[in-house]
Design an enzyme around this catalytic site. Structure first.
Site, PDB file in Angstrom:
ATOM      1  N   GLY A 199       0.796  -1.228   0.000  1.00  0.00           N
ATOM      2  CA  GLY A 199       0.000   0.000   0.000  1.00  0.00           C
ATOM      3  C   GLY A 199       0.828   1.276   0.000  1.00  0.00           C
ATOM      4  N   TRP A 264      -3.120  -6.492   3.307  1.00  0.00           N
ATOM      5  CA  TRP A 264      -1.835  -7.067   3.735  1.00  0.00           C
ATOM      6  C   TRP A 264      -1.888  -7.924   4.975  1.00  0.00           C
ATOM      7  CZ3 TRP A 264      -0.157  -5.379   8.500  1.00  0.00           C
ATOM      8  CH2 TRP A 264      -0.555  -4.117   8.949  1.00  0.00           C
ATOM      9  N   ASN A 282      -4.567   1.762   3.563  1.00  0.00           N
ATOM     10  CA  ASN A 282      -4.746   3.163   3.172  1.00  0.00           C
ATOM     11  C   ASN A 282      -4.953   3.309   1.666  1.00  0.00           C
ATOM     12  OD1 ASN A 282      -1.710   2.440   3.265  1.00  0.00           O
ATOM     13  ND2 ASN A 282      -1.779   4.160   1.865  1.00  0.00           N
ATOM     14  N   ASP A 324      -2.964   7.528   7.085  1.00  0.00           N
ATOM     15  CA  ASP A 324      -2.499   6.138   6.969  1.00  0.00           C
ATOM     16  C   ASP A 324      -3.166   5.234   8.002  1.00  0.00           C
ATOM     17  OD1 ASP A 324      -1.041   4.003   5.841  1.00  0.00           O
ATOM     18  OD2 ASP A 324       0.476   4.153   7.413  1.00  0.00           O
ATOM     19  N   ASP A 326      -4.773   2.443   7.952  1.00  0.00           N
ATOM     20  CA  ASP A 326      -5.134   1.188   7.283  1.00  0.00           C
ATOM     21  C   ASP A 326      -6.279   0.503   8.031  1.00  0.00           C
ATOM     22  OD1 ASP A 326      -2.669   1.901   6.167  1.00  0.00           O
ATOM     23  OD2 ASP A 326      -2.144  -0.181   5.769  1.00  0.00           O
TER      24      ASP A 326
END
Ligand code: CA
Ligand code: CA
Length: 599
Positions: A199, A264, A282, A324, A326
């Site tokens: 990412g 991920w 993200n 960020d 995620d």
């Protein structure tokens, strides 16, 4: 010249399974039934999550509040090698053999009775791999007589459980474009299912399914709106629809083509609704001013049909993410009673500092609340679970600066390393609480201009992570998902980065970067046991029983994202030593037939 030849020979030797010459004591045969029942069968651990729903709860109770003080190590196994770094693996156990991964895409089979090595496999990694956040791996999947895992060069590899020799190997994506695999795959009805990392390099996230026995690709579902999904029937590639229905509705211009949303951390599976639950990272780049809109399906949880990869529902935790945050953290299925009715729920503790309880049948928001001490990027959640932004805490637009080079810097809490990061929490059906490994930290963050270039970092942001308190960053929390109450907490000096497990023995297990494996009373939070493993624990403990005894194992070896990305926090923990060891514990023999066992 001679030296070079020797080096080459060593490299070649390491790229294949190395047999230690010891007779293999067992030949794992893992069935679909073994996998589906894993949470309740105590004599093996054959799924990441100790059950596909990811509760990480064991019905074992021989090790409990009364006996845990007598727990002692029975063997320790070193991964060896010159390279160490973060060891974030969860071991698996089947028929007296442990299968565990180490850093740099290594796999080991170990005799659970003696700690002796049965075989070792070391992937030959190319020079150009691009793992963003350390060379870690979180574990294998077991199926039939295969040990399946993902590599840092974005392959899935299936090894023979008996010999460690490669049975099949498939390139999932191109590592040169920033793709990698670090998560543990899961197997559902014969399909091995994996996510993908990258990412921070503007990759396109997807969930992938392969035939576990042959490695043939079955389907692929992209998690960025606009990309086509596929399935393969008799080797023929068939379109299964564009994710979100059309290209880039919630993205400006062509930004969806390099939109991130990396899957991920892999996923969980709920048999009750027959859904895979995957989280997405993200949107790329981090600079949110370049991509007005919600940027689906980034920073979300997505429910996926395991048969064809179609998306059943999605829930976005951070629309138009600019920090960020995620949305990859595990979504764990659980039930609770409300007004005499059983609620089929699922819960997740997000990087963004909010804890969410969702209806797992349709993704509807039930409730949400902050689980860290202070969240400042949003003032709360609305009735649909959408954040109420504090716009002054979104990093500013670089085009507003006179030179256009750097936008307004803000202090955001939590930092992008998250109120909670990848390290899995656990749920106890006995107490009804989630046990959440969390951290208190903030970041200075600012935006910069950037442009997508294949294989290069694609952030458009700069940052420094800082601690908030002098005496702790980590906090292990017991959280009541029905009320949002923090029932108990245990502070930890270093950031917590290891997974949690809970047991019917009334214990909560985790490790810390200071090296301790620790057990806490599940109801009161009192620390009942600790043992220093010699390096930081960033792995996830497991437990199983064998010949009437309860075993507990954890991998030790400090590393992961904190030393690489942690800024001021990384300086604070720079004296922690690396390692790479599996530790295994049990009670002394006299407990074998003891009445203290509750089961
Ligand atoms: Ca089991
Ligand atoms: Ca990220």
């Amino acid at each position: 010249m001679r030296m070079k030849q020797i080096t080459k020979a060593i490299t070649l030797a390491l790229s294949v399974a190395v047999s230690s010459g010891i007779a293999v004591t067992a030949n794992a045969q893992v069935t679909d039934k073994d996998i589906m029942n894993d949470a309740t069968t105590t004599n093996d651990v054959v799924t990441y999550g100790m059950g596909l729903s990811g509760q990480r709860y064991s019905p074992l109770s021989k090790v409990n509040a009364e006996t845990v003080q007598d727990l002692r190590p029975v063997w320790a196994f070193s991964f060896g090698g010159e390279k160490q770094r973060g060891q974030e693996s969860q071991p698996m156990v089947k028929d007296g053999v442990m299968y565990v991964t180490g850093s740099y895409s290594r796999v080991y089979a170990i005799d659970t009775t003696t700690g002796e090595e049965l075989w070792q496999y070391e992937a030959r990694l190319p020079d150009g791999i691009m793992p963003c956040c350390d060379v870690i791996n979180r574990g294998v999947a077991l199926y039939d007589d295969l040990v399946i895992f993902g590599t840092l060069d974005a392959k899935l590899v299936a090894l023979d459980a008996k010999t460690g020799k490669t049975r099949w190997s498939k390139k999932v994506e191109n590592y040169k474009a920033g793709y990698a695999i670090t998560s543990a795959p899961i197997v559902v009805r014969g399909k091995v299912i994996t996510g993908i990392s990258g990412g921070e390099f503007g990759i396109v996230g997807s969930v992938y399914a392969y035939d576990a026995k042959t490695g043939a690709k079955v389907w692929q579902r992209p998690t960025v709106e606009g990309h086509m999904g596929y399935k393969w029937v008799d080797g023929k590639k068939i379109e299964t629809g564009i994710s979100g229905g059309e290209a880039g509705k919630t993205w400006p211009a062509e930004l969806w083509k390099s939109g991130g949303a990396a899957t991920w951390l892999g996923g969980t599976y709920d048999a009750d609704t027959d859904s895979l639950f995957f989280g997405t990272g993200n949107p790329a780049p981090w600079n949110s001013h370049m991509r007005p809109g919600d940027n689906l399906f980034s920073s979300s949880r997505v429910a996926i049909d395991p048969d064809d990869g179609s998306i059943k529902w999605h829930f976005q935790t951070t629309p138009h993410d600019g920090w960020d945050y995620d949305g990859v953290n595990e979504l764990i299925s659980f039930e609770y009673d409300q007004a005499g009715k059983t609620v089929k729920a699922a819960a997740t503790a997000d990087r963004n500092g909010f804890f969410y309880v969702l209806n797992r049948e349709n993704g509807d928001f039930i409730r949400g609340f902050p689980f860290v001490d202070e969240v400042n990027w949003a003032s709360g959640l609305d009735k649909n679970g959408r954040p109420i932004y504090n716009d002054e805490n979104r990093p500013g637009n670089p085009s507003d600066a006179s030179d256009g080079k750097q936008g307004k810097q803000v202090v955001a809490r939590p930092s992008f390393l998250g109120g909670k990061n990848w390290m899995p929490m656990a749920f106890s059906p006995d107490t009804g609480y989630f046990y959440v490994p969390s951290n208190e930290w903030e970041m200075d963050i600012w935006n910069e201009p950037t442009a997508y270039k294949q294989g290069a970092a694609y952030l458009g942001a700069g940052f420094t992570i800082k601690s908030v308190q002098d005496d702790h960053i980590g906090v292990l929390r017991a959280i009541d998902p029905k009320t949002g109450e923090e029932v108990w907490r245990q502070n930890n000096f270093a950031p917590l980065w290891g997974g949690v497990m809970t047991t019917a023995g009334g214990l909560v297990w985790t490790g810390n970067p200071e090296g301790y494996l620790m057990a806490f009373d599940a109801k009161s939070g009192e620390k009942l046991y600790e043992f220093n493993t010699g390096s930081g624990i960033v792995g996830t403990p497991i437990t199983w029983d064998q010949d009437g005894e309860q075993f507990i194992s954890v991998v030790s070896g400090w590393g992961g994202a904190v030393p690489l990305w942690g800024g001021e926090v990384a300086k604070r923990v720079k004296n922690l030593n690396q390692g790479g060891t599996v530790w295994t514990f049990k009670l002394p023999k006299r407990y074998e037939k003891s009445n203290l066992a509750k089961n």
